[in-house]
Design a protein around this motif. Structure first.
Motif, PDB file in Angstrom:
ATOM      1  N   THR A 183      10.298 -27.918  19.067  1.00  0.00           N
ATOM      2  CA  THR A 183       9.944 -28.678  17.863  1.00  0.00           C
ATOM      3  C   THR A 183       9.405 -30.070  18.171  1.00  0.00           C
ATOM      4  O   THR A 183       9.167 -30.863  17.258  1.00  0.00           O
ATOM      5  CB  THR A 183      11.173 -28.811  16.949  1.00  0.00           C
ATOM      6  N   HIS A 184       9.210 -30.391  19.431  1.00  0.00           N
ATOM      7  CA  HIS A 184       8.740 -31.723  19.847  1.00  0.00           C
ATOM      8  C   HIS A 184       9.665 -32.832  19.345  1.00  0.00           C
ATOM      9  O   HIS A 184       9.219 -33.890  18.909  1.00  0.00           O
ATOM     10  CB  HIS A 184       7.302 -31.976  19.368  1.00  0.00           C
ATOM     11  N   THR A 185      10.949 -32.568  19.420  1.00  0.00           N
ATOM     12  CA  THR A 185      11.938 -33.591  19.032  1.00  0.00           C
ATOM     13  C   THR A 185      12.879 -33.890  20.198  1.00  0.00           C
ATOM     14  O   THR A 185      14.031 -34.250  19.991  1.00  0.00           O
ATOM     15  CB  THR A 185      12.750 -33.125  17.802  1.00  0.00           C
ATOM     16  N   SER A 186      12.373 -33.726  21.433  1.00  0.00           N
ATOM     17  CA  SER A 186      13.227 -33.924  22.614  1.00  0.00           C
ATOM     18  C   SER A 186      13.615 -35.382  22.799  1.00  0.00           C
ATOM     19  O   SER A 186      14.626 -35.683  23.432  1.00  0.00           O
ATOM     20  CB  SER A 186      12.512 -33.430  23.877  1.00  0.00           C
ATOM     21  N   GLY A 187      12.792 -36.295  22.276  1.00  0.00           N
ATOM     22  CA  GLY A 187      13.033 -37.720  22.500  1.00  0.00           C
ATOM     23  C   GLY A 187      12.439 -38.237  23.800  1.00  0.00           C
ATOM     24  O   GLY A 187      12.464 -39.456  24.050  1.00  0.00           O
ATOM     25  N   ILE A 188      11.896 -37.359  24.639  1.00  0.00           N
ATOM     26  CA  ILE A 188      11.274 -37.779  25.900  1.00  0.00           C
ATOM     27  C   ILE A 188       9.922 -38.437  25.590  1.00  0.00           C
ATOM     28  O   ILE A 188       9.172 -37.968  24.735  1.00  0.00           O
ATOM     29  CB  ILE A 188      11.060 -36.580  26.841  1.00  0.00           C
TER      30      ILE A 188
ATOM     31  N   PHE B 257       9.935 -36.564  15.512  1.00  0.00           N
ATOM     32  CA  PHE B 257       8.857 -35.681  15.975  1.00  0.00           C
ATOM     33  C   PHE B 257       7.879 -36.501  16.809  1.00  0.00           C
ATOM     34  O   PHE B 257       7.325 -37.491  16.325  1.00  0.00           O
ATOM     35  CB  PHE B 257       8.130 -35.058  14.785  1.00  0.00           C
ATOM     36  N   SER B 258       7.673 -36.116  18.049  1.00  0.00           N
ATOM     37  CA  SER B 258       6.711 -36.787  18.923  1.00  0.00           C
ATOM     38  C   SER B 258       5.999 -35.715  19.742  1.00  0.00           C
ATOM     39  O   SER B 258       6.554 -35.172  20.706  1.00  0.00           O
ATOM     40  CB  SER B 258       7.418 -37.781  19.851  1.00  0.00           C
ATOM     41  N   TYR B 259       4.777 -35.399  19.313  1.00  0.00           N
ATOM     42  CA  TYR B 259       4.023 -34.301  19.911  1.00  0.00           C
ATOM     43  C   TYR B 259       3.775 -34.577  21.390  1.00  0.00           C
ATOM     44  O   TYR B 259       3.240 -35.631  21.758  1.00  0.00           O
ATOM     45  CB  TYR B 259       2.698 -34.155  19.178  1.00  0.00           C
ATOM     46  N   SER B 260       4.147 -33.620  22.248  1.00  0.00           N
ATOM     47  CA  SER B 260       4.013 -33.830  23.692  1.00  0.00           C
ATOM     48  C   SER B 260       3.823 -32.502  24.409  1.00  0.00           C
ATOM     49  O   SER B 260       4.687 -31.611  24.340  1.00  0.00           O
ATOM     50  CB  SER B 260       5.247 -34.535  24.250  1.00  0.00           C
ATOM     51  N   THR B 261       2.698 -32.364  25.098  1.00  0.00           N
ATOM     52  CA  THR B 261       2.459 -31.165  25.907  1.00  0.00           C
ATOM     53  C   THR B 261       3.493 -31.065  27.025  1.00  0.00           C
ATOM     54  O   THR B 261       3.781 -29.965  27.516  1.00  0.00           O
ATOM     55  CB  THR B 261       1.031 -31.198  26.479  1.00  0.00           C
ATOM     56  N   GLY B 262       4.077 -32.201  27.399  1.00  0.00           N
ATOM     57  CA  GLY B 262       5.153 -32.176  28.394  1.00  0.00           C
ATOM     58  C   GLY B 262       6.325 -31.327  27.952  1.00  0.00           C
ATOM     59  O   GLY B 262       6.953 -30.629  28.771  1.00  0.00           O
ATOM     60  N   ASN B 263       6.656 -31.328  26.655  1.00  0.00           N
ATOM     61  CA  ASN B 263       7.732 -30.475  26.151  1.00  0.00           C
ATOM     62  C   ASN B 263       7.425 -29.004  26.407  1.00  0.00           C
ATOM     63  O   ASN B 263       8.278 -28.230  26.857  1.00  0.00           O
ATOM     64  CB  ASN B 263       7.916 -30.689  24.645  1.00  0.00           C
ATOM     65  N   THR B 264       6.180 -28.609  26.114  1.00  0.00           N
ATOM     66  CA  THR B 264       5.795 -27.208  26.293  1.00  0.00           C
ATOM     67  C   THR B 264       5.754 -26.840  27.768  1.00  0.00           C
ATOM     68  O   THR B 264       6.080 -25.702  28.149  1.00  0.00           O
ATOM     69  CB  THR B 264       4.429 -26.938  25.640  1.00  0.00           C
ATOM     70  N   HIS B 265       5.375 -27.807  28.619  1.00  0.00           N
ATOM     71  CA  HIS B 265       5.350 -27.489  30.047  1.00  0.00           C
ATOM     72  C   HIS B 265       6.763 -27.243  30.573  1.00  0.00           C
ATOM     73  O   HIS B 265       6.971 -26.373  31.432  1.00  0.00           O
ATOM     74  CB  HIS B 265       4.676 -28.601  30.846  1.00  0.00           C
ATOM     75  N   LEU B 266       7.729 -27.959  30.035  1.00  0.00           N
ATOM     76  CA  LEU B 266       9.114 -27.677  30.412  1.00  0.00           C
ATOM     77  C   LEU B 266       9.523 -26.282  29.943  1.00  0.00           C
ATOM     78  O   LEU B 266      10.262 -25.570  30.645  1.00  0.00           O
ATOM     79  CB  LEU B 266      10.056 -28.733  29.834  1.00  0.00           C
ATOM     80  N   LEU B 267       9.036 -25.862  28.775  1.00  0.00           N
ATOM     81  CA  LEU B 267       9.311 -24.492  28.306  1.00  0.00           C
ATOM     82  C   LEU B 267       8.739 -23.461  29.276  1.00  0.00           C
ATOM     83  O   LEU B 267       9.379 -22.448  29.576  1.00  0.00           O
ATOM     84  CB  LEU B 267       8.714 -24.279  26.915  1.00  0.00           C
TER      85      LEU B 267
ATOM     86  N   ARG C 148       7.420 -33.298   8.688  1.00  0.00           N
ATOM     87  CA  ARG C 148       6.880 -34.601   9.088  1.00  0.00           C
ATOM     88  C   ARG C 148       6.613 -35.458   7.852  1.00  0.00           C
ATOM     89  O   ARG C 148       6.329 -34.941   6.769  1.00  0.00           O
ATOM     90  CB  ARG C 148       5.589 -34.407   9.880  1.00  0.00           C
ATOM     91  N   ASN C 149       6.676 -36.751   8.033  1.00  0.00           N
ATOM     92  CA  ASN C 149       6.408 -37.675   6.933  1.00  0.00           C
ATOM     93  C   ASN C 149       4.933 -38.036   6.842  1.00  0.00           C
ATOM     94  O   ASN C 149       4.495 -38.629   5.855  1.00  0.00           O
ATOM     95  CB  ASN C 149       7.234 -38.961   7.104  1.00  0.00           C
ATOM     96  N   THR C 150       4.170 -37.680   7.865  1.00  0.00           N
ATOM     97  CA  THR C 150       2.747 -37.990   7.884  1.00  0.00           C
ATOM     98  C   THR C 150       1.967 -36.757   8.305  1.00  0.00           C
ATOM     99  O   THR C 150       2.545 -35.752   8.742  1.00  0.00           O
ATOM    100  CB  THR C 150       2.438 -39.126   8.886  1.00  0.00           C
ATOM    101  N   GLY C 151       0.633 -36.847   8.195  1.00  0.00           N
ATOM    102  CA  GLY C 151      -0.210 -35.753   8.657  1.00  0.00           C
ATOM    103  C   GLY C 151      -0.374 -34.676   7.599  1.00  0.00           C
ATOM    104  O   GLY C 151       0.208 -34.721   6.519  1.00  0.00           O
ATOM    105  N   SER C 152      -1.179 -33.682   7.955  1.00  0.00           N
ATOM    106  CA  SER C 152      -1.544 -32.634   6.997  1.00  0.00           C
ATOM    107  C   SER C 152      -0.765 -31.343   7.185  1.00  0.00           C
ATOM    108  O   SER C 152      -1.032 -30.356   6.489  1.00  0.00           O
ATOM    109  CB  SER C 152      -3.041 -32.342   7.127  1.00  0.00           C
ATOM    110  N   ALA C 153       0.176 -31.307   8.113  1.00  0.00           N
ATOM    111  CA  ALA C 153       0.947 -30.083   8.349  1.00  0.00           C
ATOM    112  C   ALA C 153       2.305 -30.429   8.935  1.00  0.00           C
ATOM    113  O   ALA C 153       2.495 -31.493   9.526  1.00  0.00           O
ATOM    114  CB  ALA C 153       0.179 -29.160   9.298  1.00  0.00           C
TER     115      ALA C 153
END
Length: 377
Positions: free
Chosen positions: A171-176, A210-220, A306-311
Motif C-alpha cells: 500500500t506504499h505506507t511503509s514509512g521508508i 501514503f508515499s509512492y515508492s518503487t523501492g517498496n515494490t522492489h522489496l516485494l 488518499r486526500n489528494t490526487g485523482s485515485a
C-alpha cells in the motif's frame, strides 16, 4: 529202382518250389512311401505401416473479435475517441468488451508484436504474484513483518523498522523514504538496490502515510524470490504468464539479479489486455483459477484513501470511478502513459501504451469517453 528214386526226388523238388512261390505271393507288398512336396517356409507378412498421425499444432491464443455495436459500444463515439488518440503520442490501444476485441490502434511503426516497458504498471503484475505466493503457502500473509526476510533491519536503532509488514509495502505506507523523487537516479545506479532502500530513513509511522515508492515494490520482488526460491520471472512464467498465454513477458533485473517488479516488466499490448481480462474474470483464465479470486478482490479494493490526487490505492492497483454513472474501476498506471483499465460493471478492459509525459487527465478523458460510448448504445 534207381529210376524210381530219381522220380521221387524230382517230385519233392517241384513241390518245394511251388510252396516257396506261394509264400512269396502271400507277403503283403510294402507301400511305397509317397513323395510329399515340402511347402516353402512362409515368412510372416510385415504389418502394414499405418501413417503416424501428425501431432496437432496448438494454435496460439488470439482475441475473439467483433464489431463494437454487437458488444454494446457506439462506433461513432469510437471514431471521435480515435481523433483524441491521434492528437498526442499514444502508441497503441486495445479495447476489450465482453471478452471481445472491438477496437485496436497502433501508431505507425508499431504493431501487435511491439514490446513496451510497463514502468510502474509493472507493480500490479508483482502484486498478483505476491497473491499467488500467499495462496501457495510460500508467504504466510500480508501481515508478515519484512524483518523475516531482511533480518538486518532488526539491528537498526529505529524500532519502526520492526513494524513494517508486507501490507505496508503493498500500500506504499511503509514509512521508508521514497526512491521515486530526488533519489531515483542515485538508487537506480546503486550497486545493490535492496541495501540502498534499507539504508534510507523511516520518515513516517508505518501504515499512516501514503508515499509512492518503487523501492517498496522492489522489496516485494526480493521477498517473493526468497520465499519461493525462484526468480520473479521464472515464478511468474510458471504460475501466471504461461497459464494465461502471456508469452511476450520479460523482466529486467537489478545488479543482484532480483526482478525489477516495480518498473521493469515488458510485454505486448495484447498481453497487457490479457492481464486486465484475467482480473476482470476474478483471476480465472479459460476455466483455470490463476490468481486467487480473494486476492483479486482484495488487491483491487480500496486499501488506502488518499486526500489528494485523482485515485485511491489498493494493493499495487489504483482505484477510482469513471463515467457519469460512477462505475467502479481499477487500473495499473506507468510513467509516460502505460495503462491497464478495468471496469467490471461494463465488462470493459482498455490497454494503452504511450510515450507521453504530459498531464494524465487526457487518459481520464479517454476512459470516460469509452465508458460513455458503452452507455450510448
Amino acid at each position: 529202382m534207381k529210376r524210381l528214386l530219381s522220380a521221387l526226388l524230382a517230385a519233392l523238388l517241384c513241390l518245394s518250389l511251388a510252396a516257396c512261390n506261394r509264400s512269396e505271393e502271400s507277403q503283403p507288398e510294402e507301400p511305397t512311401p509317397q513323395q510329399t512336396q515340402e511347402e516353402p517356409e512362409q515368412t510372416p507378412a510385415e504389418p502394414e505401416e499405418v501413417p503416424a498421425e501428425e501431432p496437432e499444432v496448438e494454435q496460439p491464443w488470439t482475441w475473439p473479435t467483433d464489431t463494437p455495436e454487437n458488444q454494446g459500444i457506439s462506433q461513432s463515439a469510437l471514431e471521435s475517441i480515435h481523433s483524441t488518440i491521434d492528437s498526442f503520442p499514444l502508441l497503441s490501444s486495445m479495447i476489450i468488451k465482453n471478452g471481445y476485441l472491438v477496437d485496436t490502434y497502433f501508431k505507425e511503426g508499431y504493431d501487435e508484436t511491439s514490446m513496451f516497458v510497463l514502468n510502474s504498471a509493472s507493480k500490479s503484475v508483482t502484486s498478483a504474484l505476491i497473491g499467488i505466493a500467499i495462496d501457495q503457502g510460500h508467504i504466510e500473509s500480508v501481515d508478515v513483518p519484512i524483518s523475516n526476510y531482511f533480518p538486518q533491519v532488526l539491528q537498526k536503532e529505529d524500532p519502526a523498522w520492526q513494524q513494517i509488514t508486507i501490507h505496508h509495502l503493498l500500500t506504499h505506507t511503509s514509512g521508508i523514504q521514497t526512491t521515486d523523487e530526488a533519489l531515483w537516479e542515485q538508487w537506480r545506479n546503486a550497486d545493490n538496490w535492496v541495501d540502498y532502500i534499507l539504508a534510507q530513513p523511516i520518515v513516517a509511522t508505518p501504515g499512516e502515510v501514503f508515499s509512492y515508492s518503487t523501492g517498496n515494490t522492489h522489496l516485494l520482488s526480493a521477498i517473493l524470490e526468497q520465499a519461493t526460491g525462484m526468480t520473479l520471472y521464472d515464478y511468474g512464467k510458471q504460475y501466471l504468464f504461461d497459464p494465461v498465454g502471456m508469452d511476450s513477458v520479460r523482466i529486467d533485473t537489478d545488479p543482484q539479479g532480483i526482478g525489477d517488479g516495480g518498473n521493469g516488466i515488458w510485454m505486448t499490448t495484447s498481453d497487457m489486455a490479457k492481464f486486465g481480462q484475467l482480473f476482470l474474470n476474478e483471476g480465472q483464465w479459460e476455466g483455470q483459477q490463476v490468481v486467487p479470486a480473494s486476492w483479486v478482490e482484495e488487491s483491487t479494493s480500496l486499501q488506502y484513501q488518499r486526500n489528494t490526487g485523482s485515485a485511491d490505492y489498493g494493493y499495487q492497483w489504483w482505484v477510482r470511478t469513471f463515467g457519469a454513472q460512477d462505475y467502479d474501476a481499477f487500473f495499473a498506471q506507468g510513467h509516460a502513459g502505460q495503462y491497464i483499465f478495468v471496469v467490471p460493471q461494463l465488462q470493459l478492459v482498455v490497454a494503452f501504451t504511450s510515450d507521453y509525459t504530459g498531464a494524465t487527465s487526457i487518459y481520464w478523458q479517454l476512459v470516460n469517453d469509452i465508458v460513455a460510448a458503452c452507455d450510448a448504445v
